[in-house]
Design a protein around this motif. Structure first.
Motif, PDB file in Angstrom:
ATOM      1  N   GLU A 137       0.829  -1.210   0.000  1.00 57.65           N
ATOM      2  CA  GLU A 137       0.000   0.000   0.000  1.00 57.65           C
ATOM      3  C   GLU A 137       0.864   1.261   0.000  1.00 57.65           C
ATOM      4  O   GLU A 137       0.583   2.225  -0.722  1.00 57.65           O
ATOM      5  N   ALA A 138       1.924   1.260   0.805  1.00 59.95           N
ATOM      6  CA  ALA A 138       2.822   2.416   0.845  1.00 59.95           C
ATOM      7  C   ALA A 138       3.504   2.626  -0.500  1.00 59.95           C
ATOM      8  O   ALA A 138       3.617   3.762  -0.991  1.00 59.95           O
ATOM      9  N   ARG A 139       3.964   1.550  -1.126  1.00 63.10           N
ATOM     10  CA  ARG A 139       4.644   1.670  -2.423  1.00 63.10           C
ATOM     11  C   ARG A 139       3.691   2.161  -3.506  1.00 63.10           C
ATOM     12  O   ARG A 139       4.075   2.956  -4.373  1.00 63.10           O
ATOM     13  N   LEU A 140       2.455   1.702  -3.481  1.00 59.35           N
ATOM     14  CA  LEU A 140       1.476   2.142  -4.479  1.00 59.35           C
ATOM     15  C   LEU A 140       1.167   3.630  -4.332  1.00 59.35           C
ATOM     16  O   LEU A 140       0.992   4.343  -5.326  1.00 59.35           O
ATOM     17  N   ALA A 141       1.074   4.100  -3.093  1.00 56.59           N
ATOM     18  CA  ALA A 141       0.835   5.522  -2.874  1.00 56.59           C
ATOM     19  C   ALA A 141       1.963   6.353  -3.467  1.00 56.59           C
ATOM     20  O   ALA A 141       1.726   7.403  -4.090  1.00 56.59           O
ATOM     21  N   VAL A 142       3.202   5.880  -3.302  1.00 51.84           N
ATOM     22  CA  VAL A 142       4.349   6.579  -3.875  1.00 51.84           C
ATOM     23  C   VAL A 142       4.291   6.547  -5.402  1.00 51.84           C
ATOM     24  O   VAL A 142       4.488   7.570  -6.070  1.00 51.84           O
ATOM     25  N   SER A 143       4.011   5.389  -5.980  1.00 51.82           N
ATOM     26  CA  SER A 143       3.934   5.278  -7.439  1.00 51.82           C
ATOM     27  C   SER A 143       2.878   6.215  -8.012  1.00 51.82           C
ATOM     28  O   SER A 143       3.070   6.818  -9.074  1.00 51.82           O
ATOM     29  N   GLY A 144       1.770   6.348  -7.308  1.00 53.79           N
ATOM     30  CA  GLY A 144       0.686   7.193  -7.799  1.00 53.79           C
ATOM     31  C   GLY A 144       1.027   8.662  -7.832  1.00 53.79           C
ATOM     32  O   GLY A 144       0.404   9.433  -8.570  1.00 53.79           O
ATOM     33  N   CYS A 145       2.013   9.075  -7.040  1.00 57.04           N
ATOM     34  CA  CYS A 145       2.366  10.495  -6.947  1.00 57.04           C
ATOM     35  C   CYS A 145       3.677  10.833  -7.647  1.00 57.04           C
ATOM     36  O   CYS A 145       4.194  11.954  -7.502  1.00 57.04           O
ATOM     37  N   SER A 146       4.219   9.909  -8.416  1.00 57.39           N
ATOM     38  CA  SER A 146       5.553  10.098  -9.009  1.00 57.39           C
ATOM     39  C   SER A 146       5.680  11.397  -9.795  1.00 57.39           C
ATOM     40  O   SER A 146       6.691  12.102  -9.699  1.00 57.39           O
ATOM     41  N   SER A 147       4.661  11.729 -10.567  1.00 64.74           N
ATOM     42  CA  SER A 147       4.773  12.897 -11.450  1.00 64.74           C
ATOM     43  C   SER A 147       4.735  14.219 -10.687  1.00 64.74           C
ATOM     44  O   SER A 147       4.978  15.275 -11.275  1.00 64.74           O
TER      45      SER A 147
END
Length: 369
Positions: A137-147
């Motif tokens: 869940e933490a990694r997905l949150a980071v991936s979602g905000c990459s841009s």
């Protein structure tokens, strides 16, 4: 919890899409069933690292209502979630989805009847949801905000304040930056508290300054157990080297109130920078309002008026642990992370570049990879 999507919503882009899609087979779907919301995105990859939303749905279902007291999902909460998931199933069936990922988070992780509930979901809707762990869940949150992470950033604390848990990731970026921001996570934690659980414990309707401080102190106690060194300043020592990124309905609500929006507008909120003083001012304003005042605000509404101060308390504990001159607001999260990861794993952006390069030759494509 995104304040841009209260009840069902379809993006304006969908309403005007009559022309055939350029890559009609490249549709991806992501569904996130959380403690408070059920959310779906269907999207098509565009330029590298980006996608266009074709359809979206979000509904407050409060799946985790009463969970902290009983350890189980209630019948009413499960019924609300199943009703929302039926709508999601219809949307997914109506489009040629290349790949989808459907996830459930803290409510289903924590509930004694979480697996039993997901079996019911499959039987009644045909959807098969997976319960993800807290690290995912933490990694997905980071991936979602990459841009939203600029090239100048060297150290970031990204947090996602959910309904039943709050994920925090510490990110340090060296000169050799990976195309996947999640690869730069050095430390992460998942706090077993979110806006639903905290508001149920302290009461979300009538929150005095003393109650608000007590909520902050509880979360600070949890953060004290997180063994993580302070952020390191970058080479130029600038304030721009370190900042916070918040992805949750709490921070998007603060942004909407700060902008004094007559109705929530994701386009104005997503990516907005708030100074430390502006965040403090907005939290103080919300704390000064009674329940009716919060419910009357178009960026909060009656469905979340009892939750927003609990979210502010979690945010304040994070700000005290990691003081920062500014915070970036993200109206995005797990669904966007799921979509980004699926598209990257499939190499769709490389294929799109290849199609568009045409006469540039394979050498140009290889240099861009």
């Amino acid at each position: 919890m995104s304040s841009s999507e209260q009840g069902s919503s379809i993006t304006p882009a969908l309403q005007s899409v009559d022309a055939p899609l350029p890559f009609h087979d490249d549709l991806y779907a992501a569904l996130d069933l959380g403690t408070n919301n059920c959310r779906l995105l269907i999207a098509q990859p565009t330029r590298p690292g980006h996608f266009r939303v074709v359809d979206a749905f979000s509904r407050i279902v409060r799946l985790g209502e009463g969970l902290a007291a009983t350890g189980r999902l209630s019948n009413d909460a499960m019924d609300r979630a199943v009703e929302a998931l039926r709508i999601c199933a219809l949307k997914l069936a109506a489009k040629p989805i290349r790949k989808m990922r459907l996830i459930a988070t803290e409510a289903c992780r924590a509930a004694a009847n979480g697996e039993e509930f997901l079996a019911r979901v499959t039987a009644e809707t045909g959807l098969e949801l997976e319960i993800i762990d807290r690290e995912t869940e933490a990694r997905l949150a980071v991936s979602g905000c990459s841009s939203l992470v600029g090239r100048e950033a060297r150290s970031i604390v990204l947090f996602d304040i959910g309904g039943g848990s709050s994920e925090i990731a510490v990110i340090r970026i060296a000169d050799n930056r990976s195309s996947r921001l999640a690869n730069h996570i050095t430390h992460w934690t998942s706090l077993p508290v979110g806006v639903v659980t905290l508001s149920e414990r302290y009461g979300g309707r009538d929150v005095t300054p003393d109650v608000f401080e007590a909520m902050i102190c509880e979360v600070q106690g949890m953060l004290a157990k997180f063994d993580c060194p302070p952020p390191e300043a970058g080479g130029n020592g600038s304030d721009y080297d370190f900042h916070l990124i918040g992805t949750s309905g709490t921070v998007t609500t603060l942004a909407g109130v700060h902008l004094d929006l007559p109705r929530y507008d994701r386009r104005r909120v997503d990516g907005l920078w708030l100074s430390d003083a502006e965040v403090s001012a907005m939290q103080a304003k919300l704390l000064s309002w009674d329940f009716a005042g919060r419910a009357a605000n178009p960026c909060i509404g009656p469905d979340r008026a009892d939750l927003v101060l609990a979210g502010c308390a979690i945010l304040e504990a994070i700000r005290r642990r990691w003081p920062s001159p500014r915070m970036r607001v993200a109206d995005r999260g797990l669904r966007e992370g799921l979509l980004t990861d699926m598209m990257a794993d499939d190499g769709v952006w490389r294929r799109i570049r290849s199609r568009r390069s045409g006469s540039t030759g394979s050498g140009e494509v290889l240099r861009r990879r």
